[in-house]
Design a protein around this motif. Structure first.
Motif, mmCIF file in Angstrom:
data_model
loop_
_atom_site.group_PDB
_atom_site.id
_atom_site.type_symbol
_atom_site.label_atom_id
_atom_site.label_comp_id
_atom_site.label_asym_id
_atom_site.label_seq_id
_atom_site.Cartn_x
_atom_site.Cartn_y
_atom_site.Cartn_z
ATOM 1 N N ASN A 105 0.818 -1.226 0.000
ATOM 2 C CA ASN A 105 0.000 0.000 0.000
ATOM 3 C C ASN A 105 0.848 1.272 0.000
ATOM 4 N N GLU A 106 2.195 1.120 -0.181
ATOM 5 C CA GLU A 106 3.144 2.238 -0.356
ATOM 6 C C GLU A 106 3.325 3.088 0.898
ATOM 7 N N LEU A 107 2.959 2.575 2.054
ATOM 8 C CA LEU A 107 3.040 3.376 3.286
ATOM 9 C C LEU A 107 4.485 3.625 3.713
ATOM 10 N N PHE A 108 5.321 2.585 3.742
ATOM 11 C CA PHE A 108 6.692 2.740 4.222
ATOM 12 C C PHE A 108 7.491 3.754 3.397
ATOM 13 N N PRO A 109 7.452 3.683 2.045
ATOM 14 C CA PRO A 109 8.194 4.692 1.276
ATOM 15 C C PRO A 109 7.741 6.117 1.562
ATOM 16 N N VAL A 110 6.443 6.308 1.734
ATOM 17 C CA VAL A 110 5.927 7.648 2.014
ATOM 18 C C VAL A 110 6.445 8.146 3.368
ATOM 19 N N LEU A 111 6.445 7.275 4.374
ATOM 20 C CA LEU A 111 6.955 7.667 5.692
ATOM 21 C C LEU A 111 8.448 7.988 5.633
ATOM 22 N N ILE A 112 9.180 7.232 4.811
ATOM 23 C CA ILE A 112 10.613 7.510 4.640
ATOM 24 C C ILE A 112 10.821 8.886 4.026
#
Length: 385
Positions: A87-94
């Protein structure tokens, strides 16, 4: 032996790890060991290569419970993958964490450095073309090309959207080449520049102070402009600039510090081990992955060369000469690339200090790589129709 397992079914449970072991698992253990070695012994992006290497080890133990996809018995790496990668959450948080770490003051003082950063993204699109010629789909080719920007989070974000089946090798290639900036960039630069060009001096420029209002408005305006041009890029550029807004607004220092430290460390840890969990032997030991690693190297070389050659072209028309090496800083590996280029200049001439200019271009490269990723996200679906 089969009758023995029928007679004693508990033996199958006890020995299934040994029975399921294959040479591919052992090869992947070797790859895992190499990644851990590079992280611990060589200090190559240890915050990511160490978790990736260990995650790969967990994923390649036969019948590993860490990657189980059985309903009700899901492994923790599979849970993390569904919760943060698919769901692309980790890259966005990074990106929020990276934005909080970045100081865009050099870019605001000299917006012209964005030209070098834009030129340094040439390898993304050139490599994507090569990849399609080798049989990759448009979506896969775009994800491979992003490696050249030396921006791991952007690579992961684009791959999670377009090529989830290649997420493991793409992530490993992106972070491996990013950590190899001191190894890859110097020979490429020397191959396309003369000694006289590498000795060009760029004097220290008096830096005008940038107002707090300008620093505050910069991330807001970048989001509005890039969002209008490519709405699909808002998640990428928006999270990056939100992190930067936390840094410059001056009223949420606790949130800014949290983003730079706790958030960055926690998400990097989870992201790394989850990516490693996707590196099963069946998906990683293929000719396709070998081509990805090769194309990633080509993308990195082309991005470096693109920035340098652009600077050389500008020198043909400019009275005030530019040291073309700073063009190589247009990739996203901040501040590593800027430091490498500054050291190269000092090695050629101990009195030549270009760190100010190199870092300015490197900061621009951080933004340019995210914008390039947004353009890829916007263009590829249209081209693939």
């Amino acid at each position: 032996m089969e009758s023995l397992f029928l007679q004693y079914p508990w033996l199958d449970e006890l020995l299934m790890g040994f029975i399921g072991l294959s040479w591919k698992n052992i090869v992947m253990w070797g790859i895992s060991a190499v990644l851990i070695y590079l992280a611990v012994k060589k200090d190559y992006e240890p915050a990511l290569l160490l978790p990736i290497g260990f995650g790969a080890l967990l994923a390649n133990i036969p019948h590993s419970s860490a990657i189980s996809q059985v309903v009700g018995e899901e492994g923790f790496l599979w849970v993390l993958y569904k919760a943060g990668i698919s769901n692309e959450l980790f890259p966005v948080l990074i990106f929020i964490a990276i934005g909080a770490m970045c100081d865009f003051t050099p870019l605001i003082r000299r917006p012209s450095v964005m030209l070098f950063a834009a030129a340094a993204q040439f390898g993304i699109f050139a490599t994507a073309v090569f990849a399609t010629m080798l049989g990759f789909s448009f979506e896969q080719a775009a994800s491979i090309g992003i490696i050249g920007a030396a921006d791991g989070p952007t690579t992961i974000y684009v791959a999670s959207r377009f090529a989830q089946d290649l997420l493991g090798p793409l992530s490993v290639a992106a972070y491996s080449y990013m950590s190899l900036v001191p190894v890859i960039q110097p020979p490429v630069i020397k191959a396309i520049t003369t000694k006289a060009e590498r000795r060009i001096k760029m004097g220290y420029e008096n830096e005008e102070p940038v107002s707090k209002t300008t620093l505050f408005l910069f991330p807001v305006m970048v989001v509005i402009i890039s969002g209008i041009v490519a709405p699909i890029s808002v998640a990428l550029i928006g999270s990056l600039m939100f992190g930067n807004l936390l840094r410059v607004c001056g009223v949420v220092d606790n949130l800014s510090n949290c983003a730079q430290n706790e958030l960055a460390n926690l998400v990097t840890l989870l992201l790394g081990i989850t990516i490693g969990g996707t590196m099963s032997a069946e998906s990683f030991l293929t000719s396709q992955v070998a081509m990805i690693m090769l194309l990633g190297a080509i993308a990195f070389v082309f991005d470096t060369a693109g920035g340098v050659l652009f600077a050389k072209i500008l020198n043909l028309f400019s009275k005030k000469k530019i040291n073309p090496m700073i063009g190589a800083c247009g990739i996203s590996a901040f501040p590593m690339s800027g430091r490498v280029i500054a050291k190269m200049a000092l090695k050629e001439d101990p009195s030549n200090f270009i760190i100010q200019h190199a870092i300015g271009v490197n900061v621009a490269g951080q933004v340019a790589s995210v914008v390039a990723g947004g353009l890829v996200l916007a263009l590829i679906p249209a081209l693939a129709k």
